[in-house]
Design a protein around this motif. Structure first.
Motif, PDB file in Angstrom:
ATOM      1  N   PHE A   1       4.399  11.261  -0.728  1.00 14.03           N
ATOM      2  CA  PHE A   1       3.282  11.254   0.201  1.00 14.03           C
ATOM      3  C   PHE A   1       3.713  11.467   1.640  1.00 14.03           C
TER       4      PHE A   1
ATOM      5  N   LEU B   1       2.145   2.242  -3.211  1.00 19.04           N
ATOM      6  CA  LEU B   1       1.145   2.868  -4.080  1.00 19.04           C
ATOM      7  C   LEU B   1       0.933   4.341  -3.750  1.00 19.04           C
ATOM      8  N   MET B   2       1.195   4.697  -2.476  1.00 22.09           N
ATOM      9  CA  MET B   2       0.920   6.073  -2.052  1.00 22.09           C
ATOM     10  C   MET B   2       1.772   7.098  -2.791  1.00 22.09           C
TER      11      MET B   2
ATOM     12  N   VAL C   1       0.835  -1.205   0.000  1.00 21.19           N
ATOM     13  CA  VAL C   1       0.000   0.000   0.000  1.00 21.19           C
ATOM     14  C   VAL C   1       0.869   1.254   0.000  1.00 21.19           C
ATOM     15  N   ARG C   2       1.922   1.229   0.831  1.00 20.35           N
ATOM     16  CA  ARG C   2       2.764   2.434   0.918  1.00 20.35           C
ATOM     17  C   ARG C   2       3.453   2.715  -0.413  1.00 20.35           C
TER      18      ARG C   2
END
Lengths: 376, 348, 244
Positions: free
Chosen positions: B347, B342-343, B339-340
């Motif tokens: 970010f 993808l951020m 997920v990170r």
């Protein structure tokens, strides 16, 4: 004096300057620069297709090319790879050089030469007549320009409030359901159409002066959009008339003289405009400086009255040195302040009047207001 | 030289010098967002050229270029007043100066025509330029001036760099902003003036803007940018000159401008990292991935799953991004890392 | 009852960088809500996504249970003051009238009723005497009042305001807050992007704390805590969202 040439000059000035107001307000003046150069390619391509220089297809083709230029510039700078000004510079030099090459390769012997399209000759437009049912109505250019002017006029009259809000606050416009994109391209279409129409008369470059000059001159002296539009039309009329007169009296090219007059009118108004002009601003700054000095003098008195050192600080002879002013400067401000009854002199001591106290309060309020404005 | 005729060699030398210097100096202009100022100044040279001709009655290049420089500087002066002392929108003022000065040039040109000076024909060639008629004398002028501009650029290298990047900081260091502005104006005018003879007042903008844009697409480093822009300008000028020599009457300026335009579009579309094509592909991939990974992102943000989403986690269970504990779905460190990623790097 | 403003799964990204990340939030009817967060937290983007001014990657926004298209006449927007050209040749009353353009409809001109409402709105913000001024001749606070008057005549149920107190003097700020509170009292919902932490408690009854993600949202009394403020404003808070 040739009335027909004058009429073409005036109609060209009116039609171009009408749309120019919105171009200036939307900061799109340099986009005009790009469009006016690239419609040449549209004309060339349309000419290759139909083989005539008077066909309406040229008007349509060139207008399309103008709109495509605006679109191309937008696509380029929205890509964030290139700033808007550089995008304009790249697009117009590219399309313009393409049209120059096509002209030199294909039409070396045809009646389409670069000097003509680039520079335009208002004097020659009267040889192209508009004949209908065997009757000669006058120079074709006059009617083409008149057509462009009328369309723009109707467009602005009908969509006045939509044009205003999309120019002033596009975000709000789109929240209210008025599409800024739609009006952007409607405007670009009309600008291209007008620039094409003006091509024969004034050419690709001078049309920019006629589009932009009257509006930025008008903006120096007006405060509402309607007035800006009206004044810009009047200035365009004046420029066309003066340009024609000077041009024909001195036997100079009329389009060039019109552009020169447009620039000079602007420069004169820029210097002399009552509020936003250079002289007006210098004058106002000077007055502000004097008022500030008087306020300083009054505040000096207010700060020191009824204090132990008052006798020294407020002595009419010593105050100048306490404020670190020259004697002449001090004397002038003192005279002015006394003339306004802000202060009086009692026993060689400066004393504030009620008017003076009121003045300094008012002055502080105004200053605070101005400061707030500067901060925002 | 290399089997080229003497005339072509002369022309080639001239255009390459010009392309290289306007390309490299153009980088400063483009980075300072003054690309169109160059265009305006180029158009504004016309009245000066004509006045110089009227006064001196010669077509000697030195005098005409001197006139060009004077009128471009006058235009710059007016632009400065506009910018600093009035509320007039700067782009609009610039457009008017550009076209107004050009109109004045035409007016004066028509005066020259009227007086019947036969040699006036040489004046309008400044509008589109005429590289093919360049003489040895012209090339000497261009190369001397180019070298001077290059030396000034090198001498003030770090000042130019800082001033272009952050003029406010530049001033806080106690350096003179006004001096830099004047220096840059002077250099811009110089380049424009030596360029109009070759490519004309309209297309000199292409030589100033395009190489800088191309170089920027290829490199993130300042020095390399300038070197690349100079190289691109010089190369394209050479290719354009040779191309235009293959056919009679093919004007050099437009050929060069056209080539530059094509290269700019290609660089913007296909350049290795900054190219739009790659960028668009990457963005699309990434955005798709976010949309697809929505359930995982939810788990990451909300600790536990909502009951109705159970089916959605099947694939993540298989990959090891999600585990089940006491009947509750939890995200694993591996899933968190996914997920990170993808951020996006900016970010956090 | 449906919330006045409902955001679900909203993600907005420019190229490969997320600006808003998986936003879920509800604002109930009849509150004065603040959106707070550091610079670059995506506050303005959130409003713009809600108003269809930027296109989100995923997610949806509902107003009283309906999409924007169906509700846009009930929504008013006050942009940041810096977003327009104050040198534009137009007067105070003209700018206020722009708020009616959606109601007036295409091509038609404002009628007497529209003008009455415009003047009434100007009266409400104490700007009636200035109605013929060009907008450049106003102070920052006065300009903000004009913008508020423009929103008032939209006669909306939901108001979005982007930093309405920026560059405004204390007196005007108080007057604006009073106005917003009276809007709330008359049943409207007001959502304000705000950056002054000191006044959050005093002005708002609902707060959304944003830093690309929703850090916390709910009634001010329960949500606006030191811990949440730290998590919102310290950049490493993004990492601390990690569990376990």
């Amino acid at each position: 004096m040739n009335v027909e040439i004058l009429a073409v000059a005036i109609m060209t000035g009116l039609a171009t300057s009408l749309l120019g107001v919105f171009l200036v307000l939307r900061r799109m003046a340099m986009m005009t620069d790009a469009i006016s150069h690239t419609i040449l390619l549209g004309i060339v391509l349309a000419f290759m297709w139909v083989g005539s220089l008077t066909s309406p297809v040229l008007l349509v083709g060139a207008t399309l090319m103008g709109v495509m230029t605006a679109y191309g510039v937008e696509v380029l700078y929205k890509s964030h790879r290139i700033k808007e000004d550089a995008a304009i510079g790249v697009v117009f030099t590219f399309l313009f050089s393409l049209s120059v090459l096509i002209i030199t390769l294909q039409f070396r012997n045809v009646h389409l030469d670069i000097d003509m399209v680039l520079l335009g000759k208002i004097e020659f437009t009267i040889f192209e007549r508009w004949r209908f049912l065997g009757f000669d109505f006058g120079p074709r250019a006059f009617f083409v320009m008149g057509f462009a002017w009328l369309i723009s006029l109707v467009f602005i009259a009908v969509f006045f409030k939509e044009l205003k809000i999309t120019s002033f606050d596009p975000a709000l416009a789109s929240v209210l359901g008025i599409s800024p994109v739609l009006f952007h391209y409607a405007l670009m279409t009309l600008v291209s159409l007008t620039a094409v129409a003006a091509f024969n008369a004034v050419g690709a470059i001078l049309v920019i002066a006629l589009m932009i000059g009257p509006p930025i001159t008008a903006l120096l002296v007006t405060r509402t959009l309607v007035k800006t539009l009206v004044v810009a039309q009047l200035i365009a009329l004046f420029n066309a008339f003066t340009g024609y007169l000077l041009g024909s009296l001195l036997d100079l090219t009329i389009s060039g003289t019109m552009a020169t007059v447009t620039l000079l009118t602007f420069l004169v108004v820029m210097v002399c405009a009552p509020e936003k002009g250079l002289l007006g601003q210098t004058f106002r700054r000077q007055r502000q400086r004097q008022m500030l000095a008087i306020a300083t003098l009054i505040r000096h008195i207010a700060n020191h009255e009824n204090t132990p050192e008052a006798a020294d600080e407020l002595d009419i002879e010593n105050t100048a040195s306490h404020l670190q002013w020259s004697r002449t400067f001090y004397r002038k401000r003192l005279e002015k302040a006394m003339a306004q009854h802000y202060l009086t002199v009692e026993n060689k001591q400066l004393t504030l009047t009620e008017i003076g106290r009121h003045y300094i309060r008012q002055f502080d309020d105004d200053a605070r207001l101005a400061e707030r404005r500067d901060n925002t | 030289m290399f089997g080229l005729s003497y005339t072509l060699t002369i022309v080639l030398l001239g255009t390459v010098f010009l392309g290289a210097i306007s390309g490299s100096f153009g980088t400063f202009i483009v980075l300072r967002r003054q690309a169109l100022v160059g265009d305006a100044l180029a158009h504004a040279t016309l009245p000066g050229i004509v006045v110089a001709f009227i006064i001196t009655q010669t077509r000697s290049l030195e005098w005409l270029l001197m006139g060009a420089a004077v009128s471009a500087l006058l235009a710059m002066l007016i632009l400065n007043v506009l910018k600093h002392a009035t509320n007039i929108k700067f782009d609009a003022g610039m457009a008017l100066i550009l076209a107004g000065f050009f109109g004045m040039g035409q007016m004066l040109l028509s005066y020259v025509q009227k007086t019947g000076a036969a040699s006036q024909a040489g004046l309008s060639r400044f509008i589109l330029g005429q590289a093919a008629t360049m003489l040895r004398h012209d090339v000497v002028i261009i190369s001397i001036v180019s070298t001077l501009v290059l030396l000034v650029m090198l001498a003030f290298w770090k000042e130019l760099k800082l001033f272009t990047f952050d003029p406010v900081f530049f001033r806080t260091l106690g350096l003179s902003e006004r001096f830099m502005e004047r220096l840059l104006t002077l250099l811009t005018v110089t380049i424009v003036v030596i360029g109009i003879r070759t490519v004309g007042v309209i297309l000199i903008s292409a030589l100033i803007i395009a190489p800088a844009v191309i170089a920027r697409q290829l490199s993130n480093r300042f020095g390399l940018n300038i070197a690349l822009a100079g190289f691109t300008g010089g190369m394209v000028a050479a290719v354009g000159t040779l191309l235009s020599a293959t056919r009679n009457n093919l004007p050099t300026g437009p050929v060069i401008a056209l080539l530059l335009g094509v290269l700019v579009l290609m660089a913007i579309a296909f350049a290795p990292r900054r190219g739009l094509l790659w960028q668009a592909l990457r963005t699309r991939q990434h955005q798709r991935a976010i949309i697809v990974a929505k359930p995982l992102i939810h788990l990451y943000e909300n600790r536990q799953s909502r009951d109705e989403d159970h089916l959605a986690y099947r694939q993540y269970l298989a990959k090891g991004d999600v585990k089940v504990e006491d009947g509750v779905f939890l995200i694993t460190p591996q899933g968190q890392a996914r997920v990170r990623a993808l951020m996006g790097e900016k970010f956090s | 009852m449906q919330p006045a403003f409902h955001v679900e799964d909203l993600t907005v990204a420019y190229q490969q960088n997320a600006v808003l990340w998986d936003i879920d939030l509800d604002v109930p009817f009849g509150v004065l809500a603040g959106i707070i967060g550091p610079n670059g937290a995506g506050k303005t983007t959130l409003i713009k996504a809600a108003l269809n001014l930027v296109k989100p990657l995923t997610g949806s926004v509902l107003f009283a249970g309906k999409p924007y298209r169906a509700m846009h006449k009930r929504i008013a927007y006050v942009p940041q003051k810096g977003s327009v050209d104050w040198d534009f040749p137009t007067t105070v009353q003209d700018v206020v009238m722009m708020g009616r353009y959606g109601h007036i409809g295409w091509v038609k001109r404002p009628n007497a009723e529209d003008w009455r409402r415009a003047l009434e709105a100007l009266e409400q913000v104490d700007m009636l005497p200035f109605r013929h001024r060009q907008i450049a001749e106003l102070s920052g606070g006065q300009q903000q009042r004009v913008f508020l008057a423009r929103a008032l005549i939209q006669e909306a149920d939901l108001y979005f305001m982007d930093e309405p107190f920026q560059g405004v003097d204390v007196k005007t700020e108080q007057a604006l807050v009073e106005l917003l509170k009276s809007l709330k009292a008359s049943g409207k919902t007001v959502i304000v992007v705000h950056h002054d932490l000191n006044t959050v408690r005093k002005y708002f009854d609902w707060v959304t704390m944003l830093n690309k993600k929703v850090i916390a949202h709910g009634p001010v009394d329960t949500v606006f805590t030191d811990a949440n403020i730290r998590r919102t404003y310290l950049s490493d808070s993004l990492l601390s969202v990690e569990r376990d």
